[in-house]
Design a protein around this motif. Structure first.
Motif, short mmCIF file in Angstrom:
data_model
loop_
_atom_site.label_atom_id
_atom_site.label_comp_id
_atom_site.label_asym_id
_atom_site.label_seq_id
_atom_site.Cartn_x
_atom_site.Cartn_y
_atom_site.Cartn_z
N ALA A 1 -40.40 57.04 -28.13
CA ALA A 1 -39.63 56.41 -27.06
C ALA A 1 -39.46 54.91 -27.32
O ALA A 1 -38.38 54.35 -27.12
CB ALA A 1 -40.32 56.63 -25.72
N ASP A 2 -40.53 54.28 -27.80
CA ASP A 2 -40.47 52.84 -28.08
C ASP A 2 -39.46 52.53 -29.18
O ASP A 2 -38.64 51.60 -29.06
CB ASP A 2 -41.85 52.33 -28.51
CG ASP A 2 -42.85 52.33 -27.36
OD1 ASP A 2 -42.43 52.52 -26.21
OD2 ASP A 2 -44.06 52.15 -27.64
N ILE A 3 -39.52 53.32 -30.26
CA ILE A 3 -38.60 53.06 -31.39
C ILE A 3 -37.15 53.32 -30.96
O ILE A 3 -36.25 52.55 -31.29
CB ILE A 3 -38.98 53.94 -32.60
CG1 ILE A 3 -40.35 53.53 -33.14
CG2 ILE A 3 -37.93 53.79 -33.70
CD1 ILE A 3 -40.84 54.40 -34.29
N ALA A 4 -36.93 54.41 -30.21
CA ALA A 4 -35.56 54.71 -29.75
C ALA A 4 -35.05 53.63 -28.81
O ALA A 4 -33.88 53.24 -28.85
CB ALA A 4 -35.53 56.06 -29.07
N ALA A 5 -35.96 53.14 -27.94
CA ALA A 5 -35.56 52.07 -27.02
C ALA A 5 -35.23 50.80 -27.80
O ALA A 5 -34.25 50.11 -27.48
CB ALA A 5 -36.68 51.81 -26.01
N ASP B 1 -40.70 43.95 -23.18
CA ASP B 1 -41.90 43.91 -22.33
C ASP B 1 -42.43 45.32 -22.08
O ASP B 1 -43.65 45.56 -22.11
CB ASP B 1 -41.59 43.23 -21.00
CG ASP B 1 -41.43 41.72 -21.14
OD1 ASP B 1 -41.85 41.17 -22.19
OD2 ASP B 1 -40.88 41.10 -20.20
N LYS B 2 -41.52 46.27 -21.82
CA LYS B 2 -41.94 47.65 -21.58
C LYS B 2 -42.55 48.27 -22.83
O LYS B 2 -43.54 49.01 -22.77
CB LYS B 2 -40.74 48.48 -21.10
CG LYS B 2 -40.24 48.11 -19.72
CD LYS B 2 -38.98 48.90 -19.37
CE LYS B 2 -38.42 48.47 -18.03
NZ LYS B 2 -37.14 49.17 -17.72
N GLY C 1 -46.60 49.52 -23.64
CA GLY C 1 -46.97 50.86 -24.10
C GLY C 1 -46.84 51.95 -23.07
O GLY C 1 -47.45 53.01 -23.21
N HIS C 2 -46.06 51.72 -22.04
CA HIS C 2 -45.89 52.73 -20.98
C HIS C 2 -44.41 52.90 -20.64
O HIS C 2 -44.03 52.90 -19.48
CB HIS C 2 -46.68 52.35 -19.73
CG HIS C 2 -48.17 52.24 -19.97
ND1 HIS C 2 -48.95 53.31 -20.29
CD2 HIS C 2 -48.99 51.16 -19.95
CE1 HIS C 2 -50.20 52.93 -20.45
NE2 HIS C 2 -50.26 51.62 -20.24
N LEU C 3 -43.60 53.04 -21.67
CA LEU C 3 -42.17 53.18 -21.44
C LEU C 3 -41.84 54.50 -20.74
O LEU C 3 -41.00 54.54 -19.85
CB LEU C 3 -41.41 53.08 -22.77
CG LEU C 3 -39.90 52.95 -22.69
CD1 LEU C 3 -39.52 51.62 -22.04
CD2 LEU C 3 -39.27 53.03 -24.08
N ILE C 4 -42.53 55.58 -21.15
CA ILE C 4 -42.30 56.89 -20.52
C ILE C 4 -43.64 57.48 -20.10
O ILE C 4 -44.71 57.02 -20.52
CB ILE C 4 -41.59 57.87 -21.48
CG1 ILE C 4 -42.46 58.13 -22.73
CG2 ILE C 4 -40.21 57.34 -21.87
CD1 ILE C 4 -41.91 59.22 -23.63
N ASP C 5 -43.59 58.53 -19.28
CA ASP C 5 -44.79 59.23 -18.83
C ASP C 5 -45.07 60.37 -19.80
O ASP C 5 -44.57 61.49 -19.65
CB ASP C 5 -44.58 59.76 -17.41
CG ASP C 5 -45.80 60.54 -16.90
OD1 ASP C 5 -46.87 60.43 -17.54
OD2 ASP C 5 -45.66 61.25 -15.89
N THR C 6 -45.90 60.11 -20.81
CA THR C 6 -46.18 61.14 -21.81
C THR C 6 -47.08 62.23 -21.27
O THR C 6 -47.09 63.36 -21.77
CB THR C 6 -46.83 60.51 -23.05
OG1 THR C 6 -48.04 59.83 -22.64
CG2 THR C 6 -45.89 59.50 -23.69
N ALA D 1 -32.59 56.00 -23.06
CA ALA D 1 -31.89 55.92 -21.77
C ALA D 1 -32.41 54.77 -20.94
O ALA D 1 -31.64 54.15 -20.18
CB ALA D 1 -32.05 57.24 -21.03
N LEU D 2 -33.70 54.47 -21.08
CA LEU D 2 -34.28 53.38 -20.30
C LEU D 2 -33.95 52.00 -20.87
O LEU D 2 -34.25 50.99 -20.24
CB LEU D 2 -35.81 53.55 -20.23
CG LEU D 2 -36.31 54.77 -19.46
CD1 LEU D 2 -37.81 54.94 -19.64
CD2 LEU D 2 -35.96 54.64 -17.98
N ALA D 3 -33.35 52.00 -22.06
CA ALA D 3 -33.06 50.72 -22.72
C ALA D 3 -31.58 50.37 -22.70
O ALA D 3 -31.18 49.39 -23.33
CB ALA D 3 -33.57 50.75 -24.16
N THR D 4 -30.77 51.17 -22.01
CA THR D 4 -29.33 50.88 -21.96
C THR D 4 -29.08 49.52 -21.31
O THR D 4 -29.57 49.25 -20.21
CB THR D 4 -28.59 51.97 -21.17
OG1 THR D 4 -28.84 53.24 -21.78
CG2 THR D 4 -27.10 51.70 -21.14
N ALA D 5 -28.32 48.69 -22.00
CA ALA D 5 -28.07 47.33 -21.49
C ALA D 5 -27.07 47.37 -20.34
O ALA D 5 -26.19 48.24 -20.28
CB ALA D 5 -27.53 46.45 -22.62
#
Length: 565
Positions: free
Chosen positions: A69-73, A162-163, A167-172, A191-195
């Motif tokens: 999720a972090d890399i995709a974001a 910051d997200k 280390g808590h971008l998604i609920d794993t 999806a959470l990183a869309t500008a």
């Protein structure tokens, strides 16, 4: 706080180049999904050790899901930020081009420095000073919007980083690790990183502010707004005409669906007859605009631009251009008069203005000038209605002239503001439209270089004879009037002083002919008679003298006009 000198050095390529490397790492990680599922469920292993191992594996999977999720974001944020920075770069380029072309500079802190214009004739100093003050404000708006866009970009990117850092971008923990999918985790992170897209200036903002906002957006962001929020774009003076047209064509279809659905509902429930009539009128107007904007085969006419679409008020309103308003060296804005409607005679006006455009370009070509012309028919106000020209004596007030003139002034300003180089801009007004045109020009700073009124009862919305052509705030000698023989609106309505001094007797107003004449090239020109023949071409293809004169001013060729006797 991001400053001008900093954003001037921003480079989108750094982030966009990084997307490739990030994407490569992401693809390698996602490819591990199958292996993780096999590790998580080893066949036939039971007991305490198996449970401990499974717990350890679940932690690894949860960590990898967060990592995906972090890399995709990060990939999405880098790509979106790089794209958004192209808008900042464009905003900087446009602002600096406007500054350099008008003897201004933009200091490192964003301050506007006026380099002045030497050798301004004494009789033009006030007009030049007003124009330079307007340009300085426009440049301030440009700087402000670039910095607002830069701050928005910076905030978006920092929020994502910051997200990721937390280390808590998604609920794993909510995932089923028996069927883990790192690609799904990556999609959730992206999806959470869309500008976001920078919100537009408030409704009623100056066209220069709207132009600055639009210039600071990337092309991708503009297309997104045109598709998702056409109502933010289509009627916003200062946005490029081509983009306004795309947005308004989208809005046109939305309005059709909305009105048709509501009309169907009202008919089924035997609804209010007045509201049904109103919706029917709007659908008729929208169908008329569709016809004007499309070729017979249904394709969009590339030589037309739908620059405004307004279904509010008592009557539908629109502005349709022939040619490309964004690139034409000569642009004319025509405001028609009483009894003008979108679903009635607008199509005829648009065709008349195409004829003026063609005649103007013919003049330019004969002079070896390959400049292009665009003409706009603007029905952005509520014209009076009535069969008797004398109805002009009491109806051209309030919304008709005052508010209409305010709206036309902003429309004209928007044409200039949307471009880095101003076109030669001509205001054309017929009948009541000449009153609205006159009111609009008294604002100053419209960017209008020439004004031609024809069939005009006056160019002011007040009683009296104290106004002159100088009040129109175009260069001296660049305001023109044409009065045809047998035109009661232009001949006897002005005698009432209802709309200021008669244009045919106004100080500083250049009088042009509407009589049959011989043109400067020796070709015959036809006479115009009455109130409605000013843009006439005979069945034999001969332009009227009045149309020839209008076209000559639009083409910036006043030396080709035929003066009134």
């Amino acid at each position: 706080m991001v400053g001008w000198s900093e954003v001037s050095r921003w480079n989108h390529a750094v982030l966009q180049d990084a997307v490739g490397a990030i994407n490569s790492a992401y693809n390698k990680l996602v490819a591990c999904s199958d292996d993780l599922r096999d590790v998580n469920t080893p066949y036939g292993w039971h007991g305490e050790a198996a449970s401990t191992a499974a717990g350890e594996v679940n932690q690894i999977i949860d960590g990898l899901e967060e990592f995906a999720a972090d890399i995709a974001a990060l990939r999405r944020a880098a790509g979106d930020t790089g794209d958004a920075i192209t808008g900042v770069q464009n905003g900087v380029r446009e602002a600096e081009a406007i500054a350099a072309g008008n003897h201004f500079t933009i200091a490192a802190d964003g301050a506007i420095v006026d380099g002045g214009v030497p050798d301004v004739p004494a009789d033009q100093r006030q007009l030049v000073a007003e124009e330079r003050a307007r340009l300085a404000e426009e440049l301030k708006d440009r700087v402000q919007e670039v910095l607002r866009q830069a701050a928005d970009i910076d905030d978006d990117l920092c929020s994502v980083l910051d997200k990721i850092q937390a280390g808590h971008l998604i609920d794993t923990g909510g995932n089923d690790n028996e069927n883990t999918s790192l690609a799904a985790a990556g999609n959730a992170g992206a999806a959470l990183a869309t500008a976001s897209v920078l919100a537009p200036p408030p409704v009623g903002a100056d066209p220069s502010m709207n132009a600055a906002w639009w210039a600071a957006l990337s092309d991708k962001q503009r297309q997104r707004l045109i598709a998702e929020h056409p109502d933010w774009v289509g009627n916003r003076d200062g946005v490029k005409a081509a983009d306004r047209s795309k947005a308004n064509l989208n809005l046109l279809e939305q309005e059709k669906r909305s009105f048709a659905a509501e009309l169907d509902r009202l008919r089924r429930v035997d609804g209010d007859s007045d509201e049904i009539a109103r919706l029917e009128q709007r659908l008729k107007a929208l169908d008329s605009i569709t016809g004007m904007m499309h070729n017979p085969d249904g394709t969009v006419n590339p030589n037309r631009q739908l620059m405004s679409l307004d279904m509010t008020g008592d009557h539908p309103k629109a502005a349709i251009a022939n040619g490309d308003v964004d690139t034409a060296q000569h642009v004319a804005v025509f405001t028609p008069g009483m009894n003008s409607t979108v679903d009635g005679n607008m199509n005829g006006y648009v065709n008349d203005m195409q004829g003026v455009r063609r005649s103007a370009e013919d003049m330019l070509r004969r002079a070896g000038d390959m400049s292009n012309v665009a003409t706009v028919t603007w029905i952005g106000y509520e014209p009076s209605t009535g069969d008797d020209p004398s109805s002009l004596l009491g109806l051209a007030t309030g919304e008709n002239a005052g508010i209409g003139g305010d709206k036309l002034a902003k429309f004209d300003q928007g044409i200039n503001a949307a471009r880095t180089s101003d076109p030669h801009l001509t205001a054309l007004g017929h009948s009541q439209g000449s009153i609205v045109t006159g009111v609009s020009l008294t604002h100053g700073g419209t960017g209008v270089d020439d004004a031609v009124v024809f069939g005009s009862p006056g160019v002011a919305d007040h009683f009296g004879v104290d106004n002159t052509a100088h009040d129109l705030k175009v260069p001296d000698g660049h305001a023109y009037n044409i009065t045809a023989d047998g035109d009661p609106v232009a001949q006897w309505v002005p005698e009432t002083w209802r709309y200021g001094r008669a244009p045919y007797a106004m100080d500083g107003m250049v009088q042009l002919s509407a009589d049959a004449a011989t043109g400067p090239d020796g070709a015959p020109l036809a006479g115009s008679h009455g109130h409605s023949e000013y843009t006439r071409t005979t069945p034999e293809g001969v332009d009227s003298t009045s149309k020839h004169n209008i076209a000559a001013i639009v083409a910036g060729k006043p030396q080709l006009t035929v003066p009134a006797h």
